[in-house]
Each structure stands twice: as C-alpha cells, then as structure tokens.
Design a protein around this motif. Structure first.
Motif, PDB file in Angstrom:
ATOM      1  N   PRO A   1      45.178  49.274  46.882  1.00  0.00           N
ATOM      2  CA  PRO A   1      46.074  50.125  47.684  1.00  0.00           C
ATOM      3  C   PRO A   1      45.374  51.411  48.133  1.00  0.00           C
ATOM      4  CG  PRO A   1      47.218  49.259  45.762  1.00  0.00           C
ATOM      5  CD  PRO A   1      45.777  48.898  45.596  1.00  0.00           C
ATOM      6  N   GLY A   2      45.528  51.723  49.414  1.00  0.00           N
ATOM      7  CA  GLY A   2      44.940  52.941  49.954  1.00  0.00           C
ATOM      8  C   GLY A   2      43.530  52.784  50.465  1.00  0.00           C
ATOM      9  N   PHE A   3      42.981  51.576  50.400  1.00  0.00           N
ATOM     10  CA  PHE A   3      41.604  51.347  50.842  1.00  0.00           C
ATOM     11  C   PHE A   3      41.518  50.054  51.654  1.00  0.00           C
ATOM     12  CE2 PHE A   3      41.376  53.838  46.995  1.00  0.00           C
ATOM     13  CZ  PHE A   3      40.458  54.828  47.319  1.00  0.00           C
ATOM     14  N   GLU A   4      40.633  50.071  52.615  1.00  0.00           N
ATOM     15  CA  GLU A   4      40.311  48.866  53.361  1.00  0.00           C
ATOM     16  C   GLU A   4      38.913  48.413  52.955  1.00  0.00           C
ATOM     17  OE1 GLU A   4      39.539  47.264  57.935  1.00  0.00           O
ATOM     18  OE2 GLU A   4      39.718  49.410  57.519  1.00  0.00           O
ATOM     19  N   LEU A   5      38.772  47.140  52.633  1.00  0.00           N
ATOM     20  CA  LEU A   5      37.485  46.605  52.212  1.00  0.00           C
ATOM     21  C   LEU A   5      37.097  45.416  53.084  1.00  0.00           C
ATOM     22  CD1 LEU A   5      39.016  47.610  49.382  1.00  0.00           C
ATOM     23  CD2 LEU A   5      36.954  46.671  48.370  1.00  0.00           C
ATOM     24  N   ALA A   6      35.813  45.305  53.331  1.00  0.00           N
ATOM     25  CA  ALA A   6      35.271  44.147  54.044  1.00  0.00           C
ATOM     26  C   ALA A   6      33.836  43.942  53.573  1.00  0.00           C
ATOM     27  CB  ALA A   6      35.324  44.356  55.550  1.00  0.00           C
ATOM     28  N   PHE A   7      33.405  42.707  53.550  1.00  0.00           N
ATOM     29  CA  PHE A   7      32.015  42.460  53.156  1.00  0.00           C
ATOM     30  C   PHE A   7      31.493  41.220  53.859  1.00  0.00           C
ATOM     31  CE2 PHE A   7      33.588  39.086  50.603  1.00  0.00           C
ATOM     32  CZ  PHE A   7      32.510  38.322  50.180  1.00  0.00           C
ATOM     33  N   ARG A   8      30.169  41.099  53.827  1.00  0.00           N
ATOM     34  CA  ARG A   8      29.523  39.918  54.398  1.00  0.00           C
ATOM     35  C   ARG A   8      28.200  39.700  53.684  1.00  0.00           C
ATOM     36  NH1 ARG A   8      28.947  38.921  60.889  1.00  0.00           N
ATOM     37  NH2 ARG A   8      27.467  37.181  60.907  1.00  0.00           N
ATOM     38  N   TYR A   9      27.924  38.443  53.432  1.00  0.00           N
ATOM     39  CA  TYR A   9      26.660  38.067  52.784  1.00  0.00           C
ATOM     40  C   TYR A   9      26.066  36.911  53.561  1.00  0.00           C
ATOM     41  CZ  TYR A   9      23.490  35.834  49.477  1.00  0.00           C
ATOM     42  OH  TYR A   9      22.403  35.250  48.903  1.00  0.00           O
ATOM     43  N   GLU A  10      24.817  37.065  53.971  1.00  0.00           N
ATOM     44  CA  GLU A  10      24.104  36.000  54.661  1.00  0.00           C
ATOM     45  C   GLU A  10      22.790  35.744  53.938  1.00  0.00           C
ATOM     46  OE1 GLU A  10      23.519  36.556  58.817  1.00  0.00           O
ATOM     47  OE2 GLU A  10      25.654  36.369  59.302  1.00  0.00           O
ATOM     48  N   ALA A  11      22.578  34.490  53.575  1.00  0.00           N
ATOM     49  CA  ALA A  11      21.364  34.120  52.845  1.00  0.00           C
ATOM     50  C   ALA A  11      20.260  33.755  53.824  1.00  0.00           C
ATOM     51  CB  ALA A  11      21.655  32.935  51.937  1.00  0.00           C
ATOM     52  N   CYS A  12      19.050  34.134  53.482  1.00  0.00           N
ATOM     53  CA  CYS A  12      17.899  33.699  54.278  1.00  0.00           C
ATOM     54  C   CYS A  12      17.469  32.325  53.777  1.00  0.00           C
ATOM     55  CB  CYS A  12      16.757  34.707  54.175  1.00  0.00           C
ATOM     56  SG  CYS A  12      15.967  34.766  52.553  1.00  0.00           S
ATOM     57  N   SER A  13      16.431  31.779  54.366  1.00  0.00           N
ATOM     58  CA  SER A  13      15.999  30.429  53.992  1.00  0.00           C
ATOM     59  C   SER A  13      15.449  30.373  52.577  1.00  0.00           C
ATOM     60  CB  SER A  13      14.934  29.928  54.975  1.00  0.00           C
ATOM     61  OG  SER A  13      13.819  30.810  54.989  1.00  0.00           O
ATOM     62  N   GLU A  14      14.922  31.505  52.086  1.00  0.00           N
ATOM     63  CA  GLU A  14      14.378  31.561  50.728  1.00  0.00           C
ATOM     64  C   GLU A  14      15.347  32.332  49.849  1.00  0.00           C
ATOM     65  OE1 GLU A  14      10.137  32.589  48.512  1.00  0.00           O
ATOM     66  OE2 GLU A  14      10.538  33.312  50.525  1.00  0.00           O
ATOM     67  N   VAL A  15      15.692  31.774  48.694  1.00  0.00           N
ATOM     68  CA  VAL A  15      16.696  32.380  47.842  1.00  0.00           C
ATOM     69  C   VAL A  15      16.254  33.746  47.345  1.00  0.00           C
ATOM     70  CG1 VAL A  15      18.048  32.123  45.731  1.00  0.00           C
ATOM     71  CG2 VAL A  15      17.469  30.109  47.097  1.00  0.00           C
ATOM     72  N   GLY A  16      17.091  34.749  47.544  1.00  0.00           N
ATOM     73  CA  GLY A  16      16.804  36.092  47.064  1.00  0.00           C
ATOM     74  C   GLY A  16      17.626  36.421  45.839  1.00  0.00           C
ATOM     75  N   GLY A  17      17.741  37.723  45.566  1.00  0.00           N
ATOM     76  CA  GLY A  17      18.455  38.126  44.363  1.00  0.00           C
ATOM     77  C   GLY A  17      19.529  39.155  44.627  1.00  0.00           C
ATOM     78  N   ASP A  18      20.217  39.058  45.765  1.00  0.00           N
ATOM     79  CA  ASP A  18      21.290  40.003  46.071  1.00  0.00           C
ATOM     80  C   ASP A  18      22.494  39.740  45.168  1.00  0.00           C
ATOM     81  OD1 ASP A  18      19.567  40.763  48.033  1.00  0.00           O
ATOM     82  OD2 ASP A  18      21.019  40.661  49.669  1.00  0.00           O
ATOM     83  N   TYR A  19      23.173  40.831  44.780  1.00  0.00           N
ATOM     84  CA  TYR A  19      24.328  40.728  43.890  1.00  0.00           C
ATOM     85  C   TYR A  19      25.375  41.740  44.325  1.00  0.00           C
ATOM     86  CZ  TYR A  19      27.136  41.147  39.611  1.00  0.00           C
ATOM     87  OH  TYR A  19      28.162  41.191  38.703  1.00  0.00           O
ATOM     88  N   LEU A  20      26.615  41.295  44.410  1.00  0.00           N
ATOM     89  CA  LEU A  20      27.730  42.166  44.785  1.00  0.00           C
ATOM     90  C   LEU A  20      28.962  41.720  44.016  1.00  0.00           C
ATOM     91  CD1 LEU A  20      29.134  44.283  46.655  1.00  0.00           C
ATOM     92  CD2 LEU A  20      29.469  42.439  48.296  1.00  0.00           C
ATOM     93  N   GLN A  21      29.603  42.660  43.312  1.00  0.00           N
ATOM     94  CA  GLN A  21      30.810  42.325  42.572  1.00  0.00           C
ATOM     95  C   GLN A  21      31.759  43.517  42.535  1.00  0.00           C
ATOM     96  OE1 GLN A  21      32.330  39.775  41.103  1.00  0.00           O
ATOM     97  NE2 GLN A  21      30.763  38.293  41.713  1.00  0.00           N
ATOM     98  N   LEU A  22      33.062  43.218  42.540  1.00  0.00           N
ATOM     99  CA  LEU A  22      34.108  44.192  42.308  1.00  0.00           C
ATOM    100  C   LEU A  22      34.914  43.697  41.124  1.00  0.00           C
ATOM    101  CD1 LEU A  22      33.732  43.902  45.651  1.00  0.00           C
ATOM    102  CD2 LEU A  22      35.374  45.786  45.584  1.00  0.00           C
ATOM    103  N   MET A  23      35.073  44.543  40.098  1.00  0.00           N
ATOM    104  CA  MET A  23      35.719  44.123  38.862  1.00  0.00           C
ATOM    105  C   MET A  23      36.751  45.166  38.444  1.00  0.00           C
ATOM    106  SD  MET A  23      32.319  42.993  36.713  1.00  0.00           S
ATOM    107  CE  MET A  23      31.057  41.920  37.428  1.00  0.00           C
TER     108      MET A  23
END
Length: 415
Positions: free
Chosen positions: A200-222
């Motif tokens: 409540p009170g916030f707008e959230l948006a996200f996007r994740y696009e993987a390249c051809s080689e697996v990387g180590g990006d991490y995103l979490q909301l808990m």
C-alpha cells in the motif's frame, strides 16, 4: 548447554548449513552433511535422510559406509519413515515400541535398541514433500517441539540444495553444454520473482531478461514480521552453474534469517564471512538491500553494488554509495547501514550492471546517466511503461546488440 547458548549454536548451524549445503551439487554429500549437522546439534545417535521416489512409490537414501556408498530403499508405508512419506505429518515418540508402525527387525538383527524417534517430512519452497528425515535416540532426554522446529528449518534449507543437485544429476546424463546451462537457468529462475507483492502506498514494477550465458542476478522482496519489506538486489561474479549456485546459497541464507533481520549491518557481515570462508578468491557478490516501511522511510546498505538511481522532481541522483566491497572479497568487513525516505512522487530504480554497462558503436556507455534520463522523461507513466522505455532506449543505444549479461531492474515509486 543453557538455552541461550543452544539457540546461538542452532542459529550458527543454520547459517553454516545454508552456505555449505548449497556449495555442492553432489547429492550424496548433501544428504550426509545435512544429517551430520542435525545429529551434532540435536545430540542424536543415528539418523537417515530419505528422498521420495513417487514413480516407484519408495523412499530411498544414500549412506556412506566403509566400503563406499550404499543405497537403501523402502516402500511407502513401511515403518515410521514410510508412514510419514504417506501422511506428510511429523511423528515424535518417546518409546517407539509402543507404536505398532515401528519395525523392530533391525534392532533384532543388530542388537541395537531404538528408544525415541523424531520423523518429519522435508518440504520444498512450493510446500511439496520431497523427503523424510528420521532421527533415532536423542542422547540426553527425549525429542522436543524445539528439536522438531530446528530439524524442520535445516531440512527446509537442504531442500533447495537437494533439488539443485537433482537437477544437476539429470544434466549429467547428457554431455551437452546447452543442457547444463538450461539446468543452471532453471536454478536461477526459481529465485527471480514472477509477481511482486502489493505494498500500500507504493507502485512496483520489475523486469528480468537473461542473456544467452547464465549469470548471477538476484532480486527478491520478502515481508518481515513487523510489516516492513526487505528488498534485495544482487549480482554474483561469473556465469554458469557456479554463479547460479551462489545465488541459491544467498537466497537460502537470507530466507533462513528472515525472522531475525533487525540489522542490515549484521546480515551483510554474516553473509560476507560465510561467502569468504566457503568460496574461491575470485567469487563475490555485489549486494544492495533495503528495509522499506509504510511511511516511505527505509534503511539501506550497499556492498559494492551500483547505486540505485533516485528521481525526485526533475533531478536524477545516485545517493546510495557503497560502504564496502562486494560480499566475500575480504574477511570481517563492516558495512554501514543508513536511513533515507521516499517522498510522494519519488521514484527509485534498483538494477544490476547489465542495465548500465552497455556500449554503443562509439564506445560510449549507457550508464546511470542514460537510465536517469529515461526515468525523468517517464516520470508520469506507470512503472511497467517506464521499464519498457528503459529497455527501448537501451536497445536503441546499443543498436540492438545482443546482451552479454543478464538485465534486472526494479522500480519503486511512492504514491
């Protein structure tokens, strides 16, 4: 051992287990290491960690013996472990011989006397049962609810490692590198959210696009127990299965400490030393975390990660500088936690360097300046449209060159 000492020892064991169990893809090692942790901390004489085989309606385990490795299998419903495989309900017994489900055949064969037993299901993140943990004869007294809670927590941590190892074992059946990368991608994809929470009170948006080689990006909301929200974005060095495994380790460790996350400084220090002790010298994690409160105030900490971009009014700034190097580079690092606040209309973008470290034909970098310019231009549009504009501008800047790194971005706007 007094209660305080016992609690500290168990929390330490959970932290170590989250790191060690997720640092290998050897299923036999995972089963035996996990069991070793539980037996030592709970002071239990014997135990077995079984996995479910739904196709054969059996539970099975691998145990290390003097002659090598032995696989044991039992049908569903056989004995107490088989009963838990069917029911999914834990069993605590002070005297196993009073329960008709107990099979005394092994006692009669070996002369060993089974007295007490704790048997509980092992659940994965989707709350599907994947195994059964059986513990026999607590050395001092009988099994308690506290013992069951600790064993369940450690079993839950091991479930992530077990599923990763199972995926990897499947990949070994094929020598194809494409298959191996697909497994690594699957490991990582489970740790990127498919939906965002409604705050409540916030707008959230996200996007994740993987390249051809697996990387180590991490995103979490808990969500945290006090109603605040823990937000983490991180980027592991390297690519492929090692990066995906370290992302999995990071997630398991953070998740095991959600109930006690009161200080980002303590969380970062703990993660840093765990990664330092259990990784190679070339392995590290850039890490940015914040704890968001309903009034827009948030505590934040940056360990070697690119500063999020803050757009307030007509200005884009980078006010969230790192207070130390990435996690795992140096031992016993101290990181500084700071406090900021989002005012109405402010927009914050958290991202990995796959967004900003892109170059055009003139070797100019898109950078934080390019990201900030797009955010200012799109202040009035919904967050999802803002992110779409970021990717359009980025692709136009690079002339649609294929990315060589994963791209992750989270936009957080105060209403």
């Amino acid at each position: 051992m007094n209660i305080t000492t016992r609690i500290i020892a168990r929390l330490h064991a959970l932290s170590e287990a989250a790191m060690v169990l997720n640092s290998t893809l050897d299923l036999t090692q995972i089963l035996n290491k996990n069991l070793s942790y539980i037996l030592d901390i709970l002071e239990v004489d014997r135990g077995t960690l079984y996995l479910l085989d739904p196709d054969r309606q059996e539970i099975w385990s691998r145990i290390i013996t003097g002659d090598g490795m032995e696989e044991i299998r039992l049908p569903y419903g056989s004995g107490l472990a088989g009963a838990v495989a069917v029911s999914g309900e834990a069993i605590i017994l002070d005297d196993v011989y009073q329960d008709p489900r107990f099979n005394p055949a092994n006692d009669q064969k070996t002369g060993y006397v089974t007295r007490s037993m704790l048997v509980l299901p092992i659940m994965n993140q989707q709350q599907d049962q994947i195994g059964v943990l059986q513990l026999i004869n607590k050395r001092n007294g009988v099994f308690t609810d506290s013992d069951q809670e600790f064993a369940a927590s450690l079993a839950g941590i091991s479930a992530v490692a077990i599923e990763n190892a199972r995926l990897y074992e499947e990949s070994l059946r094929s020598a194809s590198i494409k298959k191996e990368l697909s497994i690594a991608r699957e490991i990582q994809s489970k740790l990127i959210p498919t939906t965002l929470p409604d705050i409540p009170g916030f707008e959230l948006a996200f996007r994740y696009e993987a390249c051809s080689e697996v990387g180590g990006d991490y995103l979490q909301l808990m969500p945290l127990p006090d109603g605040s929200q823990l937000v983490i974005i991180a980027d592991v060095s390297g690519h492929g299965i090692p990066a995906a495994l370290l992302v999995s380790t990071l997630h398991a460790t953070v998740e095991s400490h959600l109930e006690s996350v009161s200080s980002l400084e303590k969380l970062a220090a703990m993660l840093n030393n765990l990664i330092y002790r259990n990784s190679t010298s070339s392995t590290y994690i850039t890490f940015f975390a914040l704890i968001l409160h309903p009034d827009g105030t948030f505590r934040w900490l940056n360990a070697g990660h690119p500063s999020p971009v803050l757009v307030s009014g007509s200005a884009a700034t980078l006010p969230f500088e790192a207070s130390g190097p990435p996690l795992g580079m140096l031992r016993d690092m101290k990181y500084e936690e700071q406090t900021s606040r989002l005012m109405s209309g402010d927009c914050l973008a958290l991202f990995t360097d796959g967004i900003t470290e892109n170059f055009n034909s003139s070797e100019d970098m898109f950078g934080e300046e390019g990201l900030g310019a797009t955010m200012i231009r799109c202040q009035k549009v919904p967050g999802s449209d803002l992110i779409e504009s970021v990717f359009q501008d980025l692709n136009a800047f690079t002339n649609h060159a294929p990315p060589d790194d994963d791209r992750a971005i989270l936009v957080l706007r105060k209403a």
